[in-house]
Design an enzyme around this catalytic site. Structure first.
Site, PDB file in Angstrom:
ATOM      1  N   ASP A  38     -63.620  41.223 -33.777  1.00 44.37           N
ATOM      2  CA  ASP A  38     -64.366  42.485 -33.842  1.00 44.37           C
ATOM      3  C   ASP A  38     -64.914  42.788 -35.230  1.00 44.37           C
ATOM      4  OD1 ASP A  38     -62.621  44.935 -35.250  1.00 44.37           O
ATOM      5  OD2 ASP A  38     -61.444  43.196 -34.617  1.00 44.37           O
TER       6      ASP A  38
ATOM      7  N   ASP B 101     -56.110  42.758 -34.809  1.00 48.99           N
ATOM      8  CA  ASP B 101     -56.438  44.183 -34.834  1.00 48.99           C
ATOM      9  C   ASP B 101     -57.757  44.458 -34.119  1.00 48.99           C
ATOM     10  OD1 ASP B 101     -54.173  44.711 -36.334  1.00 48.99           O
ATOM     11  OD2 ASP B 101     -55.212  44.532 -38.250  1.00 48.99           O
TER      12      ASP B 101
ATOM     13  N   ASP C  13     -56.168  39.192 -40.368  1.00 46.11           N
ATOM     14  CA  ASP C  13     -55.940  39.695 -41.723  1.00 46.11           C
ATOM     15  C   ASP C  13     -54.859  40.777 -41.724  1.00 46.11           C
ATOM     16  OD1 ASP C  13     -56.234  39.888 -44.429  1.00 46.11           O
ATOM     17  OD2 ASP C  13     -58.153  40.943 -44.398  1.00 46.11           O
TER      18      ASP C  13
ATOM     19  N   ASP D  43     -52.539  48.120 -39.667  1.00 45.33           N
ATOM     20  CA  ASP D  43     -52.251  48.690 -40.980  1.00 45.33           C
ATOM     21  C   ASP D  43     -52.444  50.206 -40.959  1.00 45.33           C
ATOM     22  OD1 ASP D  43     -51.748  46.163 -41.954  1.00 45.33           O
ATOM     23  OD2 ASP D  43     -53.722  45.910 -42.867  1.00 45.33           O
TER      24      ASP D  43
ATOM     25  N   ASP E  98     -58.581  37.161 -32.924  1.00 42.44           N
ATOM     26  CA  ASP E  98     -58.279  38.114 -33.974  1.00 42.44           C
ATOM     27  C   ASP E  98     -57.189  39.018 -33.399  1.00 42.44           C
ATOM     28  OD1 ASP E  98     -58.491  39.801 -36.250  1.00 42.44           O
ATOM     29  OD2 ASP E  98     -59.877  41.098 -35.155  1.00 42.44           O
TER      30      ASP E  98
END
Length: 318
Positions: free
Chosen positions: A220, A52, A136, A61, A50
């Site tokens: 996470d 972030d 994402d 973001d 992942d």
């Protein structure tokens, strides 16, 4: 009468692994064969990160919105639309208020990251693991950051929401899965991305090529729970401790077939990740050494060498 000389009974070399004792020299030869075959690659290990709060220590973001002073606007719009649509809208807000692409890049380049994360990524790649990102976030944020960190060439694939700069100089962010046209069908995941489906695609691609793959997944967030359920028993799930995915796994650990090893920060990530890679390399090495030892033992039957023998003295003839 029988000769008084000893009779020779030859050991069979057809059974393995007890047909020959591996000497120190033989083992060195077998280890050389192993490293020649392996080269510098552990081609069966794929590490999926992942982004972030896993590679970087914050949400990219939120970082951009907060650093450029648009937190209040973001919070007002948050209840009105999906996150992915909100980020596209926020990029419009930034553009309308005169914020440039270069200003966004400058903010991204100073994003917080634990000092041991980059060494961990570089070490894993040097050991031959294939590295991928499933996030994402968006391509613009991720590529800007990993290029700045000097690790962009280490990843074979980045799965994330598309981000691009349009003709007006505005950053546009679109969904990985276009939920306006169809649903991806997973109720656990946000409408724009199901990471579980991405993991299944990666698994299927390796199975189609006939490659035996072991996956290590690090994440996470709640969005990392679905892919954790897709992992196989030979895989590893590394949830960040006390973060949403760790909480979800802890509710019913038996649902995750993979070996679960949690981590807290970049230092723990590096230690656990290197430990797993070394464990897998040792197991693969032992398997190959055993296999090559058997081949070497059986091969001796055909060599014009003196056979191993057991001397069996015969009883003296009367």
């Amino acid at each position: 009468s029988l000769s008084s000389h000893s009779s020779t009974i030859y050991k069979s070399h057809s059974s393995c692994p007890h047909s020959i004792t591996t000497t120190h020299r033989n083992r060195k030869t077998l280890e050389n064969i192993f490293f020649q075959k392996m080269g510098s690659k552990n081609n069966n290990i794929v590490i999926v990160f992942d982004f972030d709060k896993t590679i970087i220590d914050v949400d990219s973001d939120n970082w951009v919105v907060d650093e450029l002073g648009f937190t209040d606007s973001f919070n007002q719009l948050l209840p009105t639309m999906p996150w992915n649509s909100l980020m596209d809208r926020m990029m419009k807000e930034l553009h309308d208020h005169g914020k440039t692409i270069e200003e966004i890049k400058q903010v991204l380049r100073r994003i917080p990251i634990h000092p041991r994360v980059i060494p961990a990524i570089k070490s894993a790649h040097a050991l031959g693991c294939e590295l991928r990102i499933v996030s994402d976030a968006n391509t613009f944020f991720i590529e800007t950051i990993i290029e700045h960190l000097g690790i962009s060439d280490l990843f074979s694939e980045i799965n994330t929401n598309p981000g691009f700069v349009d003709k007006q100089g505005r950053l546009r962010i679109s969904p990985y899965h276009d939920f306006t046209k169809s649903s991806h069908g997973c109720s656990r995941c946000p409408p724009n991305m199901c990471k579980g489906l991405i993991i299944e695609r990666i698994q299927a691609s390796f199975a189609k090529e006939g490659n035996k793959m072991k996956m290590i997944y690090l994440g996470d967030g709640a969005g990392d729970y679905c892919p954790s359920l897709k992992l196989k028993p030979q895989d590893y799930m590394l949830p960040r401790k006390n973060f949403p995915v760790w909480d979800l796994i802890s509710q019913n650990p038996m649902l995750v077939k993979a070996s679960v090893r949690d981590w807290t920060d970049g230092e723990a990530m590096e230690r656990i990740l290197m430990g797993i890679i070394n464990e897998e390399e040792d197991q693969e090495k032992e398997k190959m050494l055993s296999s090559e030892n058997c081949k070497l033992s059986v091969g001796i039957v055909h060599e014009p060498l003196l056979p191993l023998a057991i001397q069996v003295p015969l009883a003296k003839s009367c």
